[in-house]
Design a protein around this motif. Structure first.
Motif, PDB file in Angstrom:
ATOM      1  N   CYS A 126     -14.311  13.123  -5.320  1.00  0.00           N
ATOM      2  CA  CYS A 126     -15.721  13.096  -4.949  1.00  0.00           C
ATOM      3  C   CYS A 126     -15.959  11.837  -4.117  1.00  0.00           C
ATOM      4  N   ASP A 127     -17.142  11.718  -3.563  1.00  0.00           N
ATOM      5  CA  ASP A 127     -17.424  10.572  -2.707  1.00  0.00           C
ATOM      6  C   ASP A 127     -17.343   9.252  -3.480  1.00  0.00           C
ATOM      7  N   ALA A 128     -17.878   9.233  -4.696  1.00  0.00           N
ATOM      8  CA  ALA A 128     -17.863   7.986  -5.476  1.00  0.00           C
ATOM      9  C   ALA A 128     -16.435   7.521  -5.761  1.00  0.00           C
ATOM     10  N   HIS A 129     -15.565   8.435  -6.169  1.00  0.00           N
ATOM     11  CA  HIS A 129     -14.185   8.036  -6.471  1.00  0.00           C
ATOM     12  C   HIS A 129     -13.378   7.777  -5.206  1.00  0.00           C
ATOM     13  N   ARG A 130     -13.725   8.428  -4.106  1.00  0.00           N
ATOM     14  CA  ARG A 130     -13.056   8.126  -2.836  1.00  0.00           C
ATOM     15  C   ARG A 130     -13.364   6.692  -2.424  1.00  0.00           C
ATOM     16  N   VAL A 131     -14.632   6.280  -2.563  1.00  0.00           N
ATOM     17  CA  VAL A 131     -15.007   4.907  -2.219  1.00  0.00           C
ATOM     18  C   VAL A 131     -14.258   3.923  -3.110  1.00  0.00           C
ATOM     19  N   GLN A 132     -14.213   4.201  -4.415  1.00  0.00           N
ATOM     20  CA  GLN A 132     -13.482   3.315  -5.318  1.00  0.00           C
ATOM     21  C   GLN A 132     -12.005   3.250  -4.931  1.00  0.00           C
ATOM     22  N   HIS A 133     -11.449   4.389  -4.594  1.00  0.00           N
ATOM     23  CA  HIS A 133     -10.025   4.458  -4.274  1.00  0.00           C
ATOM     24  C   HIS A 133      -9.684   3.713  -2.995  1.00  0.00           C
ATOM     25  N   THR A 134     -10.567   3.785  -2.001  1.00  0.00           N
ATOM     26  CA  THR A 134     -10.214   3.219  -0.694  1.00  0.00           C
ATOM     27  C   THR A 134     -10.818   1.860  -0.394  1.00  0.00           C
ATOM     28  N   THR A 135     -11.965   1.521  -0.974  1.00  0.00           N
ATOM     29  CA  THR A 135     -12.623   0.290  -0.550  1.00  0.00           C
ATOM     30  C   THR A 135     -12.835  -0.743  -1.653  1.00  0.00           C
ATOM     31  N   VAL A 136     -12.620  -0.387  -2.882  1.00  0.00           N
ATOM     32  CA  VAL A 136     -12.885  -1.338  -3.963  1.00  0.00           C
ATOM     33  C   VAL A 136     -11.588  -1.886  -4.540  1.00  0.00           C
ATOM     34  N   GLY A 137     -10.536  -1.819  -3.765  1.00  0.00           N
ATOM     35  CA  GLY A 137      -9.289  -2.423  -4.194  1.00  0.00           C
ATOM     36  C   GLY A 137      -8.355  -1.491  -4.939  1.00  0.00           C
TER      37      GLY A 137
END
Length: 151
Positions: A126-137
């Motif tokens: 999902c978008d939230a986990h994609r952001v965590q996966h790619t931009t939050v380290g």
């Protein structure tokens, strides 16, 4: 969402000091949220595909997870494109199973317990986990590692 009622909305106490959000939530009609398929726990709307006003009909091509978004067309956009490149009449084309689809439909995120819809089939998240996966380290974590986490 399969239940007759939306999940219980958060109370003012659980919202902490977010008074504006609490005001907004007091004005929301719970029956409308049920109609939309809103889930408070996952914070996801699961659109009722067959609803006559807010729903979209499923593409009739077997194996296609998408909806018809232009209601004057007999299929989703991708299947319309495939049909325009084929020599089959419409009645025969809609009987041929789609071999693969890049459309996601309403497939849930691959993260265990998430339930939000994926952005793409290939991306799995999902978008939230994609952001965590790619931009939050967490970009060094493989998708297999992401799927096994409960976040």
């Amino acid at each position: 969402m399969t239940g007759a009622r939306a999940a219980i909305p958060p109370t003012y106490e659980t919202l902490g000091a977010n008074k504006r959000l609490a005001e907004i939530l007091r004005t929301v009609d719970e029956d409308f949220l049920v109609l939309l398929g809103w889930d408070w726990d996952r914070r996801v709307v699961t659109w009722p595909r067959q609803h006559p006003v807010i729903g979209l009909p499923d593409c009739p091509v077997p194996g296609c997870p998408l909806a018809i978004t232009v209601l004057t067309r007999p299929m989703c956009g991708g299947c319309m494109l495939r049909w325009s490149k084929s020599d089959l009449p419409l009645e025969e084309f809609v009987l041929v199973t789609k071999a693969e689809s890049r459309g996601v439909g309403q497939v849930p995120c691959a993260v265990q317990g998430c339930g939000r819809p994926r952005l793409t089939i290939a991306g799995l998240l999902c978008d939230a986990h994609r952001v965590q996966h790619t931009t939050v380290g967490l970009h060094a974590l493989t998708l297999e590692g992401v799927k096994s986490r409960s976040w």
